[in-house]
Design a protein around this motif. Sequence first.
Motif, mmCIF file in Angstrom:
data_model
loop_
_atom_site.group_PDB
_atom_site.id
_atom_site.type_symbol
_atom_site.label_atom_id
_atom_site.label_comp_id
_atom_site.label_asym_id
_atom_site.label_seq_id
_atom_site.Cartn_x
_atom_site.Cartn_y
_atom_site.Cartn_z
ATOM 1 N N UNK A 1 0.834 -1.209 0.000
ATOM 2 C CA UNK A 1 0.000 0.000 0.000
ATOM 3 C C UNK A 1 0.868 1.258 0.000
ATOM 4 N N UNK A 2 1.983 1.217 0.730
ATOM 5 C CA UNK A 2 2.908 2.346 0.735
ATOM 6 C C UNK A 2 3.509 2.543 -0.657
ATOM 7 N N UNK A 3 3.865 1.436 -1.310
ATOM 8 C CA UNK A 3 4.437 1.536 -2.650
ATOM 9 C C UNK A 3 3.435 2.129 -3.633
ATOM 10 N N UNK A 4 2.155 1.780 -3.474
ATOM 11 C CA UNK A 4 1.118 2.359 -4.323
ATOM 12 C C UNK A 4 1.107 3.872 -4.188
ATOM 13 N N UNK A 5 1.210 4.376 -2.972
ATOM 14 C CA UNK A 5 1.199 5.830 -2.760
ATOM 15 C C UNK A 5 2.412 6.490 -3.408
ATOM 16 N N UNK A 6 3.558 5.815 -3.360
ATOM 17 C CA UNK A 6 4.759 6.333 -4.022
ATOM 18 C C UNK A 6 4.524 6.450 -5.527
ATOM 19 N N UNK A 7 3.978 5.402 -6.126
ATOM 20 C CA UNK A 7 3.772 5.392 -7.573
ATOM 21 C C UNK A 7 2.721 6.412 -7.998
ATOM 22 N N UNK A 8 1.641 6.529 -7.220
ATOM 23 C CA UNK A 8 0.601 7.497 -7.572
ATOM 24 C C UNK A 8 1.122 8.919 -7.473
#
Length: 281
Positions: free
Chosen positions: A191-198
Amino acid sequence: MRLGGRESGNVEDRRGRRVSGRGVAVGGGLGTIVLVVIALLLGVDPGELLQGQPGGPQPQMTQQREVPRDDPGRRFIAQVLGETEDVWRAEFARRGARYEDPRVVLFSGATESGCGFAQAQMGPFYCPRDRRVYIDLDFMADLQRRLGANGDFAAAYIVAHEVGHHVQNQMGVLGRAEQARRGMGEAAGNAMQVRIELQADCLAGVWARRAHETRNILERGDIEEGLNAAAAVGDDRLQSAGRGYVQPESFTHGTSAQRAGWFRRGLESGRIEACDTFSGG
């Protein structure tokens, strides 16, 4: 896109070099979709993403070929990179900081990076350890064709997304996120990685807005190309195409709607502050 401005000098062209090394094979249960997700986008640190995957290292070697000095692909990347440099230098200066330009490495098949041995099948990626973006132009073009993410601005979006990771790195976002992830489980880490990518998608939108305001780079259809490219690499769409079902807890880049939405948010606002994916959204 209307490109014709200066070409960045921060492009390192390694195409045509013969490279041998040890790659990492991906497999073991997840099958094609893992290859697709890793290949199709746009990671921050491929060495770390691939650690612990089943399948032993495999020797890899690129084929040596001569690259024309005035190669259109290299010129396009250099011009897009120059546009990103102009925008982010001005933005950092406005905030009393100095933007350190990243380098883009063009390679054929495989190369060495600060994050380890890299293969084209990983897709374009940013390595925070050496502050370089790595791109195999032939693979990226084939990727766009298979995804239906066609157009010059779709390609520019990919470059701008990776440069967005560099902006995050300079702002300390990547370091703070990595530190936070050390105490998380797999689902929370994803979920943290998703926020980085977004956030990188949003920053790509900020860049496009600012570049258009100052140099009128966008033509009719460009925004649609960018939104289409962002949506094409959503985890839900890729998993559905590869598996026939989706596993939201395994998402690492966000859904198609999220990716296109955050790119649009950056494009419409033109402000870094609008890209706070860590507070929700």
